[in-house]
Design an enzyme around this catalytic site. Structure first.
Site, PDB file in Angstrom:
ATOM      1  N   PRO A 247       4.574   7.371  -8.390  1.00  0.00           N
ATOM      2  CA  PRO A 247       3.726   7.931  -9.454  1.00  0.00           C
ATOM      3  C   PRO A 247       3.472   7.004 -10.633  1.00  0.00           C
ATOM      4  CG  PRO A 247       5.940   8.798  -9.642  1.00  0.00           C
ATOM      5  CD  PRO A 247       5.930   7.929  -8.404  1.00  0.00           C
ATOM      6  N   CYS A 248       2.743   5.916 -10.386  1.00  0.00           N
ATOM      7  CA  CYS A 248       2.408   5.022 -11.491  1.00  0.00           C
ATOM      8  C   CYS A 248       1.478   5.709 -12.489  1.00  0.00           C
ATOM      9  CB  CYS A 248       1.798   3.730 -10.966  1.00  0.00           C
ATOM     10  SG  CYS A 248       0.364   3.943  -9.906  1.00  0.00           S
ATOM     11  N   HIS A 249       0.852   6.817 -12.091  1.00  0.00           N
ATOM     12  CA  HIS A 249      -0.019   7.546 -13.021  1.00  0.00           C
ATOM     13  C   HIS A 249       0.779   8.238 -14.128  1.00  0.00           C
ATOM     14  CE1 HIS A 249       1.196  10.398  -9.871  1.00  0.00           C
ATOM     15  NE2 HIS A 249       1.120  11.325 -10.801  1.00  0.00           N
TER      16      HIS A 249
END
Length: 298
Positions: A247-249
């Protein structure tokens, strides 16, 4: 008068320049430390804090990149790459490639020739994704709602000689079920990734950010004990090959702005809002396992 931070920065910049120029001679820690006028102990600590990796590992990355350039030449042998990189033989080159690239130099030269990858295009709440998996786990997820051919081309650039099969499999479906089922129905997801040790460390830290939570690049750097490596952390976040599952978001700017996202800032905002709604519905996380080290071997 220069501040201590500016002095330290100049020393690290000078050391990096020296390493880039002399990596083929495999310079020792003492040699580089002496070049910048520091003890080996303090130089090792300072370099690691600023660059996010040790001087030795930095030399290893430079060596691998040089070897990759040599191996890209059709007539080049593994021995040519080893000697041209300043290594004593193909054994050391093999060990270095497995440590840094997660594959052997022969695998790299062959472009993943023995790697079998299943891929398919699937719909998600945030657009069409190209999802791909090896026998060990999901190796790639990227949004490809604008042009599927371009999306497939980007996947094939990673391993140009791998065999690709356009078919959905259980590993892909298990991964994508994270969008459609609640936490009690989703089985654990395995990822099979190739990356540097530093990238893997950052990606593993991203997996620890719970659904609905957000962090900053600075906080992420602190979480992996490299508080001054924000830029390196940002690069590793941007190189994430598995959209949403890693989850780089969930990483935002320290100002509170959502910031940029590889697959679009609007999509990032939509993901953050969607996850916040899931938390309100008490629909939390599932386990995502990142295979590293020997488990990565292709």
């Amino acid at each position: 008068m220069l501040t201590q931070i500016e002095i330290d920065h100049d020393r690290i910049a000078k050391a990096i320049g020296y390493l880039k120029q002399h990596y083929a001679q495999q310079p020792s820690l003492d040699e580089v430390a002496a070049y910048v006028g520091m003890s080996a102990f303090h130089f090792q600590r300072m370099f690691t804090q600023w660059a996010g990796i040790s001087p030795k590992r930095f030399v290893q990355y430079l060596s691998v990149e040089h070897a990759k350039n040599i191996l890209s030449q059709k007539q080049a042998t593994l021995f040519d790459a080893a000697i041209g990189t300043g290594l004593s033989g193909t054994g050391r080159l093999h060990d270095l490639f497995v440590k840094i690239e997660g594959m052997t130099p022969g695998d790299y030269k062959n472009g993943g020739q023995d790697l079998h990858i299943n891929y398919s295009f699937q719909h998600t709440p945030f657009g069409t994704v190209l999802v791909a998996a090896t026998a060990k786990g999901v190796c790639y997820v990227a949004f490809a709602d604008e042009d599927e051919e371009i999306g497939l081309g980007l996947l094939k650039q990673r391993f140009p000689n791998a065999s690709y099969h356009h078919q959905a499999d259980e590993l892909q479906q298990r991964a994508l079920s994270i969008f459609t089922r609640n936490k009690t129905e989703v089985k654990d997801i395995k990822l099979h990734l190739k990356g540097t040790p530093f990238q893997l460390k950052v990606w593993d830290a991203l997996l620890k950010i719970a659904t609905g939570d957000l962090t900053t690049y600075a906080a992420l750097a602190r979480s992996i004990d490299h508080p001054k490596a924000c830029r390196a952390v940002g690069s590793a976040v941007g190189d994430n090959p598995v959209a949403y599952l890693i989850p780089c978001h969930r990483v935002i700017r320290s100002t509170g702005e959502s910031g940029q996202y590889h697959w679009g800032a609007h999509r990032k905002s939509a993901m953050i809002g969607w996850e916040a709604a899931r938390v309100l519905n008490n629909d939390a996380d599932v386990s995502v396992e990142l295979l590293t080290g020997d488990e990565q071997d292709h």
